[in-house]
Enzyme design. Structure first.
Site, PDB file in Angstrom:
ATOM      1  N   GLY A  74       0.816  -1.206   0.000  1.00 24.67           N
ATOM      2  CA  GLY A  74       0.000   0.000   0.000  1.00 24.67           C
ATOM      3  C   GLY A  74       0.848   1.255   0.000  1.00 24.67           C
ATOM      4  O   GLY A  74       1.907   1.301   0.646  1.00 24.67           O
ATOM      5  N   ASN A  75       0.413   2.245  -0.763  1.00 23.36           N
ATOM      6  CA  ASN A  75       1.091   3.541  -0.742  1.00 23.36           C
ATOM      7  C   ASN A  75       0.135   4.650  -1.150  1.00 23.36           C
ATOM      8  O   ASN A  75      -0.814   4.420  -1.892  1.00 23.36           O
ATOM      9  CB  ASN A  75       2.353   3.530  -1.622  1.00 23.36           C
TER      10      ASN A  75
ATOM     11  N   SER B  89       8.281   2.036  -4.695  1.00 27.33           N
ATOM     12  CA  SER B  89       8.587   1.628  -6.079  1.00 27.33           C
ATOM     13  C   SER B  89       7.346   1.728  -6.961  1.00 27.33           C
ATOM     14  O   SER B  89       7.446   1.620  -8.180  1.00 27.33           O
ATOM     15  CB  SER B  89       9.120   0.200  -6.092  1.00 27.33           C
ATOM     16  N   GLU B  90       6.201   1.920  -6.345  1.00 26.45           N
ATOM     17  CA  GLU B  90       4.976   1.996  -7.143  1.00 26.45           C
ATOM     18  C   GLU B  90       4.627   3.427  -7.560  1.00 26.45           C
ATOM     19  O   GLU B  90       3.526   3.704  -8.005  1.00 26.45           O
ATOM     20  CB  GLU B  90       3.831   1.306  -6.387  1.00 26.45           C
TER      21      GLU B  90
HETATM   22 ZN   LIG Z   1       0.950  -2.727  -4.551  1.00 27.37          ZN
END
Ligand SMILES: [Zn+2]
Length: 223
Positions: free
Chosen positions: A33-34, A80-81
């Protein structure tokens, strides 16, 4: 490499606040999650860093990334997302926040690669109509966002096949509340299997909600 933008503090605060809230609700964890906020004036994206438990996040840890993808602030490495967030926010000039969350009930559909089109919930009919699933794209590469433009232009909440979901909104409050509402509806849907059979709304009842409810997705888009 400090920068001085007026909204800097405000954006960091919003990211920390909602990262903690999503953690409290069990919707994000250290690895998954981000959340991000985009300051359209400076072009900077404020995003949660990778590998840290969200409830321990502080403002200094929020990663700040410029238009060229360089991290310009924050003591920890950006998620990284980020590519996913960039692509979604580029496709939606009306939105300044994105929440990428592996909420379990939503993600279960994503693991099955299925669009969500349930007909038993008025909440679902009003807020979502449908939650479409983006075909699989490899995390950590630009392919994670392949095809996202078309879907996210039309829908504020989408699934990412074999991965999780992504919501956009004017603010993180707007984006996160969509994930929370959808997750709650799907949880209840799961419970109906114990009782059943489910009483679906008819197509004309659904159409009436889509068109006439003042808070419906269609009417929100029109206003
Ligand atoms: Zn993800």
């Amino acid at each position: 490499m400090k920068h001085k933008f007026i909204k800097d503090k405000e954006c960091k605060k919003e990211v920390v606040r909602y990262a903690k809230l999503m953690d409290e609700k069990g919707l994000v964890n250290s690895l998954e999650g981000n959340l991000s906020v985009l300051d359209r004036e400076s072009g900077l994206i404020y995003i949660t860093p990778s590998g840290v438990r969200k409830r321990w996040l502080d403002e200094e840890s929020v990663a700040v990334v410029d238009r060229d993808g360089n991290q310009v602030d924050g003591k920890l490495r950006r998620s990284s997302e980020i590519l996913l967030h960039e692509a979604a926010l580029r496709a939606r000039p009306d939105c300044n926040a994105a929440a990428h969350i592996h909420a379990p009930y939503l993600t279960a559909y994503a693991y099955c690669g299925k669009d969500i089109e349930i007909k038993c919930s008025t909440t679902f009919a009003i807020v979502f109509e449908k939650i479409p699933c983006l075909p699989y794209g490899e995390p950590g590469t630009s392919h994670i966002a392949d095809g996202i433009e078309d879907l996210i232009r039309e829908y504020d909440l989408i699934l990412l096949a074999n991965h999780g979901c992504l919501a956009v909104g004017k603010t993180l409050e707007d984006a996160c509340k969509l994930v929370e509402a959808a997750e709650e509806v799907l949880k209840i849907c799961h419970l109906t299997k114990e009782i059943g059979p489910v009483q679906d709304l008819t197509d004309s009842q659904l159409e009436s909600i889509y068109e006439n409810h003042p808070g419906s997705r269609r009417n929100q888009k029109r206003s």
